[in-house]
Scaffold this motif. Structure first.
Motif, PDB file in Angstrom:
ATOM      1  N   LEU B 328    -106.868  79.408 110.363  1.00 22.03           N
ATOM      2  CA  LEU B 328    -106.838  77.966 110.127  1.00 22.03           C
ATOM      3  C   LEU B 328    -105.383  77.512 110.177  1.00 22.03           C
ATOM      4  O   LEU B 328    -104.544  78.035 109.443  1.00 22.03           O
ATOM      5  CB  LEU B 328    -107.449  77.630 108.763  1.00 22.03           C
ATOM      6  CG  LEU B 328    -107.253  76.185 108.266  1.00 22.03           C
ATOM      7  CD1 LEU B 328    -107.941  75.185 109.186  1.00 22.03           C
ATOM      8  CD2 LEU B 328    -107.777  76.023 106.840  1.00 22.03           C
ATOM      9  N   VAL B 357    -110.131  79.874 115.934  1.00 22.70           N
ATOM     10  CA  VAL B 357    -109.094  79.080 115.280  1.00 22.70           C
ATOM     11  C   VAL B 357    -109.623  77.700 114.916  1.00 22.70           C
ATOM     12  O   VAL B 357    -110.374  77.089 115.673  1.00 22.70           O
ATOM     13  CB  VAL B 357    -107.829  78.973 116.165  1.00 22.70           C
ATOM     14  CG1 VAL B 357    -108.141  78.378 117.523  1.00 22.70           C
ATOM     15  CG2 VAL B 357    -106.733  78.151 115.486  1.00 22.70           C
ATOM     16  N   SER B 358    -109.278  77.244 113.718  1.00 23.91           N
ATOM     17  CA  SER B 358    -109.549  75.872 113.300  1.00 23.91           C
ATOM     18  C   SER B 358    -108.211  75.181 113.121  1.00 23.91           C
ATOM     19  O   SER B 358    -107.200  75.831 112.843  1.00 23.91           O
ATOM     20  CB  SER B 358    -110.303  75.842 111.972  1.00 23.91           C
ATOM     21  OG  SER B 358    -111.639  76.247 112.154  1.00 23.91           O
ATOM     22  N   PHE B 359    -108.230  73.871 113.255  1.00 22.91           N
ATOM     23  CA  PHE B 359    -106.964  73.146 113.151  1.00 22.91           C
ATOM     24  C   PHE B 359    -107.167  71.786 112.515  1.00 22.91           C
ATOM     25  O   PHE B 359    -108.122  71.081 112.839  1.00 22.91           O
ATOM     26  CB  PHE B 359    -106.359  72.970 114.549  1.00 22.91           C
ATOM     27  CG  PHE B 359    -105.244  71.950 114.598  1.00 22.91           C
ATOM     28  CD1 PHE B 359    -104.041  72.176 113.946  1.00 22.91           C
ATOM     29  CD2 PHE B 359    -105.402  70.752 115.290  1.00 22.91           C
ATOM     30  CE1 PHE B 359    -103.025  71.235 113.972  1.00 22.91           C
ATOM     31  CE2 PHE B 359    -104.390  69.807 115.336  1.00 22.91           C
ATOM     32  CZ  PHE B 359    -103.193  70.053 114.668  1.00 22.91           C
ATOM     33  N   ILE B 360    -106.275  71.445 111.595  1.00 26.52           N
ATOM     34  CA  ILE B 360    -106.283  70.073 111.087  1.00 26.52           C
ATOM     35  C   ILE B 360    -104.852  69.598 110.877  1.00 26.52           C
ATOM     36  O   ILE B 360    -104.016  70.311 110.313  1.00 26.52           O
ATOM     37  CB  ILE B 360    -107.112  69.933 109.787  1.00 26.52           C
ATOM     38  CG1 ILE B 360    -107.116  68.470 109.327  1.00 26.52           C
ATOM     39  CG2 ILE B 360    -106.631  70.853 108.666  1.00 26.52           C
ATOM     40  CD1 ILE B 360    -108.156  68.138 108.273  1.00 26.52           C
ATOM     41  N   GLU B 361    -104.589  68.408 111.382  1.00 25.96           N
ATOM     42  CA  GLU B 361    -103.344  67.733 111.035  1.00 25.96           C
ATOM     43  C   GLU B 361    -103.683  66.791 109.894  1.00 25.96           C
ATOM     44  O   GLU B 361    -104.582  65.964 110.027  1.00 25.96           O
ATOM     45  CB  GLU B 361    -102.803  66.931 112.219  1.00 25.96           C
ATOM     46  CG  GLU B 361    -101.510  66.208 111.865  1.00 25.96           C
ATOM     47  CD  GLU B 361    -101.118  65.107 112.852  1.00 25.96           C
ATOM     48  OE1 GLU B 361     -99.938  65.021 113.189  1.00 25.96           O
ATOM     49  OE2 GLU B 361    -101.996  64.333 113.278  1.00 25.96           O
TER      50      GLU B 361
END
Lengths: 209, 392
Positions: B328, B357-361
């Motif tokens: 992440l 994969v994970s993604f955060i803005e």
């Protein structure tokens, strides 16, 4: 006076019915990428009911957090900024549910879908529905309908389209419609007469031509 | 196990209670540079209980100025640096997980570093301490994890330099980590980051020489430490955002009756600093000097500068080929030191080689330090808790 339709979206959107149509189209044990996946409701069902390996893309921060809380793999990307990072044929299905009409550049996104997935599933509200046409024709106003509930100045649906439009569009971006489902009053139908005027929603299984 | 409700909004409240720092001792390690460093001491703390299967361990990785005291209250009554995140019912729930945090190699908080005694000279290493890498730090952490009898970590998590280490863990020990959370990090430090570190170190080098001759630190000139304070002030500016500075300080003056003409002009090398932002930075600088070692600062920033996962393979995705962990990546919209584009580069490279994969803005206004700011903790808590639960 604001004539905004009360109900935000037709029941097609709701968990129980709306996603059944999509879930039924997907083979168990496959890999699914859901573009504009919201809080991951569909992906959660696919994971739990069909043992699908899921990934979502969503731009809204709160929705992304909600999806992570559900244990859904998700990426906070803006679809309009492209999907170049996904390798060719990395998914069995790429889903674009009720998002097509909100994209800045639908052609680019759908081309990417055809590249990334073996099959794509696209659902969209049909702007060709006779009630919508009648509103425009008889009242001379931008139509408001359960499938298009927002007034023109506040709608996220910047690219309304009809089922006929969609067929042309898929041709143009180099795709082929394999299966077309029309939704009328919550019921999925196939090969109905006068679909372009009677269907509230279109749901198509598309592959690269 | 007592039932404690899940906390929606965690605070730094020392909920975990008293913790005691522990030490592990090793013969030594051959560094990536080929130099042997030993003997080796690692300072660490643990929280919660290791499960019988030893499958619930989480390793927390601190940033440049952090230490092993990540949660709870230490013997001096000090709260852990990520106490809002770690504790019973918090984002990293110590009722479920066995949490480990160690001071990094090269540090000055109990693990072998420049202030440690060099067995060859019986004096502190000081600037004779060998060059180390992020990889060396991670290998030392792996020694500790093995020492604790853990074969595979449930998760490694860290921000900034800690995020670099989390990535390094996933690349170097793919079969030892089930998941990694990489916060406000990068796979290679930007030239801008190298530049800021360079300026910071040069501020330190401007101080009168303290112990390059190996003399005892106690006799050192009183003036030492000013360089470190300047380095810290520069660093601190890079960790904040323009928006936070505006909100926190604006152009406010520290003294209400200041008419603008009474300022000091740096006589005898001292300027009082009338603006609130100045006095804030001065406080940050001088308190840092009390708690940090300047040679550790040099050694650790050098390690950060040289961190570059692309270097060996030429392409980042190549470096990620062997990764097995679920990853992440979290970035902050207001972080201009390790901006979202750098996190995106990690995400892209992982996607390219089909990794999970994970993604955060996160839209938080507090700059690079957003993960440490309590106002960001509620969303960080939800994200980390959810992600950890999804790891099997």
């Amino acid at each position: 006076m604001c004539a905004e339709v009360r109900k935000i979206r037709s029941p097609f959107h709701e968990f129980a019915f709306g996603f059944n149509v999509i879930v039924d189209l997907i083979e168990p044990g496959t890999r699914v990428l859901d573009l504009g996946c919201g809080t991951g409701t569909l992906l959660q069902r696919l994971r739990d009911e069909k043992n699908v390996e899921v990934c979502g893309v969503e731009v809204d921060q709160e929705k992304v957090i909600r999806a992570i809380e559900r244990g859904i793999r998700i990426l906070r990307f803006d679809l309009d900024e492209g999907l170049d990072d996904f390798p060719d044929r990395s998914y069995d299905y790429v889903v674009l549910s009720r998002t097509l009409q909100q994209l800045m550049n639908p052609g680019r996104v759908v081309r990417e879908m055809l590249r990334i997935g073996a099959k794509s599933i696209i659902t969209f509200p049909n702007f060709g529905h006779w009630k919508i046409a009648a509103q425009y024709l008889l009242r001379g106003r931008m139509p408001l309908h359960t499938t298009h509930p927002h007034p023109w100045h506040r709608t996220p649906d910047i690219h309304p389209l009809t089922i006929e439009d969609f067929r042309d569009f898929i041709n143009r971006v180099g795709g082929k419609i394999e299966h077309e489902i029309h939704i009328i009053g919550d019921r999925p139908r196939t090969q109905i007469f006068w679909a372009n005027r009677r269907a509230e929603w279109g749901c198509c299984l598309v592959s690269a031509a | 196990m007592p039932v404690i409700p899940i906390k929606e909004y965690a605070d730094s409240d020392g909920l975990y209670g008293r913790v005691q720092q522990q030490y592990a001792h090793f013969d030594g390690i051959t560094l990536e540079s080929g130099v042997f460093l030993g003997p080796l001491t690692v300072a660490y703390e643990t929280y919660g209980q290791l499960s019988p299967n030893k499958d619930n361990a989480i390793l927390v990785l601190h940033a440049l100025s952090g230490d092993a005291h990540v949660a709870g209250i230490d013997e001096n009554g000090r709260l852990g640096w990520w106490d809002a995140m770690i504790g019973p019912g918090k984002g990293i729930d110590t009722n479920r997980y066995f949490v480990i945090c160690s001071n990094c190699l090269g540090g000055c908080k109990g693990t072998t570093g420049p202030p440690s005694i060099n067995p060859e000279t019986s004096r502190p290493y000081g600037r004779q301490f060998p060059l180390i890498t992020i990889g060396d730090m991670v290998r030392v952490q792996a020694m500790l994890v093995e020492h604790l009898g853990i074969e595979r970590l449930h998760n490694v998590i860290g921000g900034s330099m800690g995020g670099m280490q989390a990535l390094e863990w996933s690349v170097r020990f793919p079969d030892k980590v089930r998941s990694a959370v990489v916060i406000a990090a990068t796979a290679r430090l930007s030239p801008q980051g190298i530049a800021f570190n360079w300026v910071g170190r040069n501020a330190i080098y401007c101080d009168p020489i303290r112990c390059s001759d190996g003399s005892d630190r106690k006799d050192a000139c009183e003036d030492t430490g000013r360089g470190l304070a300047v380095a810290r002030m520069i660093g601190h500016i890079t960790y904040l955002s323009e928006e936070t500075m505006e909100a926190k300080f604006g152009r406010k003056l520290r003294l209400k009756d200041m008419d603008g003409y009474l300022y000091s002009l740096g006589e005898n090398g001292v300027e009082r600093g009338e603006f609130e932002v100045e006095s804030y930075l001065r406080h940050q600088g001088s308190s840092f000097v009390q708690r940090f070692d300047e040679d550790s600062y040099i050694v650790i920033t050098k390690a950060i500068d040289y961190f570059d996962l692309e270097k060996e393979t030429g392409e980042l995705s190549e470096a990620f080929k062997g990764v097995q962990a679920k990853i992440l990546v979290i970035s902050f919209s207001s972080d201009w030191l390790y901006p979202t584009s750098m996190s995106m580069a990690i995400v892209r490279a992982l996607l390219k080689v089909h990794k999970d994969v994970s993604f955060i803005e996160l839209d938080l206004p507090y700059g690079h330090d957003s993960f440490l700011v309590n106002a960001g903790i509620p969303s960080m808590t939800r994200i980390v808790r959810g992600f950890l639960q999804g790891v099997r």
